[in-house]
Design a protein around this motif. Structure first.
Motif, PDB file in Angstrom:
ATOM      1  N   VAL A  58       0.839  -1.200   0.000  1.00 11.74           N
ATOM      2  CA  VAL A  58       0.000   0.000   0.000  1.00 11.74           C
ATOM      3  C   VAL A  58       0.876   1.252   0.000  1.00 11.74           C
ATOM      4  N   ALA A  59       1.954   1.213   0.793  1.00 12.75           N
ATOM      5  CA  ALA A  59       2.869   2.353   0.837  1.00 12.75           C
ATOM      6  C   ALA A  59       3.538   2.581  -0.518  1.00 12.75           C
ATOM      7  N   ALA A  60       3.863   1.494  -1.219  1.00 10.68           N
ATOM      8  CA  ALA A  60       4.476   1.625  -2.548  1.00 10.68           C
ATOM      9  C   ALA A  60       3.511   2.307  -3.510  1.00 10.68           C
ATOM     10  N   GLY A  61       2.238   1.912  -3.467  1.00 10.94           N
ATOM     11  CA  GLY A  61       1.245   2.555  -4.316  1.00 10.94           C
ATOM     12  C   GLY A  61       1.080   4.028  -3.983  1.00 10.94           C
ATOM     13  N   ALA A  62       1.103   4.344  -2.682  1.00 11.39           N
ATOM     14  CA  ALA A  62       0.988   5.745  -2.270  1.00 11.39           C
ATOM     15  C   ALA A  62       2.189   6.560  -2.742  1.00 11.39           C
ATOM     16  N   ALA A  63       3.388   5.969  -2.677  1.00  7.85           N
ATOM     17  CA  ALA A  63       4.587   6.672  -3.132  1.00  7.85           C
ATOM     18  C   ALA A  63       4.519   6.960  -4.624  1.00  7.85           C
ATOM     19  N   VAL A  64       4.010   6.002  -5.389  1.00  3.34           N
ATOM     20  CA  VAL A  64       3.857   6.213  -6.837  1.00  3.34           C
ATOM     21  C   VAL A  64       2.837   7.318  -7.101  1.00  3.34           C
ATOM     22  N   GLY A  65       1.725   7.302  -6.367  1.00  5.12           N
ATOM     23  CA  GLY A  65       0.728   8.362  -6.521  1.00  5.12           C
ATOM     24  C   GLY A  65       1.297   9.727  -6.174  1.00  5.12           C
ATOM     25  N   TRP A  66       2.118   9.786  -5.146  1.00  9.83           N
ATOM     26  CA  TRP A  66       2.767  11.038  -4.757  1.00  9.83           C
ATOM     27  C   TRP A  66       3.682  11.537  -5.873  1.00  9.83           C
ATOM     28  N   GLY A  67       4.440  10.614  -6.474  1.00  9.90           N
ATOM     29  CA  GLY A  67       5.334  10.992  -7.568  1.00  9.90           C
ATOM     30  C   GLY A  67       4.575  11.511  -8.774  1.00  9.90           C
ATOM     31  N   LEU A  68       3.458  10.857  -9.123  1.00 13.65           N
ATOM     32  CA  LEU A  68       2.646  11.309 -10.261  1.00 13.65           C
ATOM     33  C   LEU A  68       2.068  12.697 -10.008  1.00 13.65           C
ATOM     34  N   THR A  69       1.749  12.964  -8.746  1.00 10.99           N
ATOM     35  CA  THR A  69       1.216  14.273  -8.396  1.00 10.99           C
ATOM     36  C   THR A  69       2.291  15.345  -8.481  1.00 10.99           C
ATOM     37  N   ARG A  70       3.465  15.047  -7.942  1.00  8.21           N
ATOM     38  CA  ARG A  70       4.565  16.016  -7.981  1.00  8.21           C
ATOM     39  C   ARG A  70       4.974  16.338  -9.411  1.00  8.21           C
ATOM     40  N   LEU A  71       4.929  15.342 -10.282  1.00  9.63           N
ATOM     41  CA  LEU A  71       5.297  15.547 -11.681  1.00  9.63           C
ATOM     42  C   LEU A  71       4.147  16.110 -12.506  1.00  9.63           C
ATOM     43  N   GLN A  72       2.985  16.310 -11.859  1.00 11.68           N
ATOM     44  CA  GLN A  72       1.787  16.857 -12.497  1.00 11.68           C
ATOM     45  C   GLN A  72       1.304  15.998 -13.661  1.00 11.68           C
ATOM     46  N   VAL A  73       1.526  14.669 -13.554  1.00  8.77           N
ATOM     47  CA  VAL A  73       0.980  13.745 -14.548  1.00  8.77           C
ATOM     48  C   VAL A  73      -0.521  13.594 -14.350  1.00  8.77           C
TER      49      VAL A  73
END
Length: 355
Positions: free
Chosen positions: A96-111
Motif C-alpha cells: 500500500v505504501a508503494a502505491g501511495a509513493a507512486v501516486g505522490w510521484g505522479l502528483t509532484r510531476l503533475q501527470v
C-alpha cells in the motif's frame, strides 16, 4: 437496426475471444479464458465498438469466482495466516505504501491530479477504487483508466510469469480445485451460496461485495463441512469471459484520446509498482514456506477476481493469494481517504491539475 448491429458485434467479439483463448490455451498460458476475451475486448473497445457488459452479468461472474476461491480454503492455510499474520500484514502495508509513493510521484510531476493519482495508484479492487474515488470528488474516468491499465499489465505479467515458471520448474502449488463432473445438487447449493453471499455483501455495501460475499460465506461453509463447493466448467468459462470483457471494453477510443498525455506516466508507474511487488514476493518466499508464483500473485497490485483466475489456472495456492489480496483491499479502503488527502497536498501550487 441498432440491435442487429449490436448482436453482430457481440458475435464477432465472441468469435475473436474464442480464437485468442484457444491460441493461449495451446501456448499453455494460465487463465487463457480470461486473457483471450480481455485482449479481444480491448481491440473492440479501442476500435469504436459500443459494447458494454451489463452490471448484473459482471456481478454474477464475480460471485462465481468467489465460490471458486471458497472451494480452496482449508485448515492449513488458515493456520498459516494465523501463524504469520503479522508478516503478511507488514507485506500488505508495504505494498500500500508503494502505491501511495507512486501516486505522490505522479502528483509532484503533475501527470495526474493529486486525489486521482491517489485512488488510481491504490493497489486494491479496481471497481471499489473507482466508486470511492467518485464519492470523494476525484475524476472517475481517470481513476478507472489508471486502475484498468494496471489490471491489464498485471494480468499479462502474472500470466507470463506463471508460464515461465511452469517451463522452468514444472507444476507449482496446489492441484486444481475444480471437480470434473460436479453433481446437480452440489452445483445448485453452490449457486445458492453465490446468490446469498453476494446479496448480503452488496446490501451491507462491502467493497467488491459480489466477489467477497460468496468467497467468505462459501469458505466458512466449505471449511466447516456444511457445504460442498463445485461448479461446471462451462459456467466458469463464461465467468472468466465476462470479467475479461468487462475490463477490456473499458478501453475505448474516447478514453484513450482523453488520457493519452498521461499514458506514459501511468504505464511507468504501473510497471514500477509491479516490480516493487515482485521484490516483496521474492522476500516473502525467504520468510514463508510458499513458492514464488504464489507470493507474486499474492502481492500483485491487480484486480481480486483476475488474480484469482490466474492463481487457479497456474495451480498456485489460491487461498493464500486471495487472503492477502482481500486483506490489502480492506486496508486500502480504510487508509484511502487519508492517503488521498496526503498525496493531494503534494501537488505544486501553480500549474496544478486539480479542478
Amino acid at each position: 437496426m441498432t440491435d442487429i448491429r449490436s448482436l453482430g458485434s457481440w458475435a464477432a467479439l465472441l468469435a475473436v475471444s474464442a480464437v485468442l483463448a484457444y491460441g493461449l490455451t495451446l501456448a499453455r498460458f494460465p487463465a487463457a479464458l480470461l486473457l483471450g476475451p480481455m485482449l479481444a475486448a480491448i481491440g473492440f473497445g479501442v476500435s469504436g465498438a459500443r459494447l458494454k457488459v451489463p452490471k448484473p452479468g459482471f456481478l454474477g461472474a464475480q460471485a462465481i469466482i468467489g465460490c471458486l476461491v471458497a472451494h480452496s480454503v482449508n485448515p492449513e492455510i488458515v493456520g498459516t495466516l494465523l501463524g504469520d499474520g503479522f508478516l503478511i500484514l507488514a507485506v500488505v502495508l508495504v505494498t500500500v505504501a508503494a502505491g501511495a509513493a507512486v501516486g505522490w510521484g505522479l502528483t509532484r510531476l503533475q501527470v495526474l491530479p493529486g486525489t486521482t493519482a491517489a485512488w488510481g495508484s491504490s493497489p486494491g479492487g479496481a471497481a471499489a477504487m473507482v466508486a470511492m474515488a467518485e464519492e470523494y470528488g476525484s475524476d472517475p474516468r481517470l481513476v478507472a483508466f489508471m486502475q484498468y491499465v494496471r489490471v491489464v499489465v498485471v494480468v499479462l505479467c502474472a500470466s507470463a510469469m506463471a508460464r515461465l515458471l511452469a517451463d522452468l520448474g514444472g507444476e507449482t502449488g496446489a492441484k486444481s480445485v475444480v471437480p470434473k463432473a460436479p453433481g446437480a445438487l452440489t452445483v445448485a447449493a453452490t449457486l445458492g451460496i453465490a446468490a446469498v453471499g453476494a446479496g448480503l455483501a452488496l446490501a451491507l455495501r462491502l467493497p467488491a461485495g459480489a466477489l467477497v460475499g460468496p468467497m467468505l460465506l462459501g469458505a466458512l461453509l466449505h471449511a466447516t463441512g456444511y457445504a460442498t463447493m463445485a461448479l461446471p466448467a462451462p459456467l466458469l468459462d463464461a465467468a472468466y469471459a465476462l470479467i475479461g470483457w468487462y475490463v477490456g471494453l473499458r478501453f475505448t477510443r474516447e478514453t484513450l484520446r482523453e488520457m493519452v498525455h498521461a499514458l506514459p506516466g501511468i504505464l511507468a508507474a504501473t510497471l514500477l509498482v509491479v516490480a516493487l511487488c515482485g521484490g516483496f514476493a521474492f522476500g516473502l518466499t525467504r520468510l514463508l514456506p510458499i513458492d514464488f508464483l504464489t507470493a507474486f500473485l499474492a502481492t500483485s497490485p491487480g484486480g481480486l477476481d483476475s488474480v484469482a483466475i490466474i492463481a487457479v489456472g497456474a495451480k498456485a495456492d489460491v487461498s493464500f493469494v486471495l487472503a492477502v489480496q482481500t486483506l490489502r483491499l480492506f486496508t486500502v479502503l480504510l487508509t484511502g481517504p487519508l492517503l488521498a488527502k496526503w498525496i493531494a497536498r503534494a501537488a505544486p501550487r501553480s500549474g496544478t491539475l486539480e479542478p
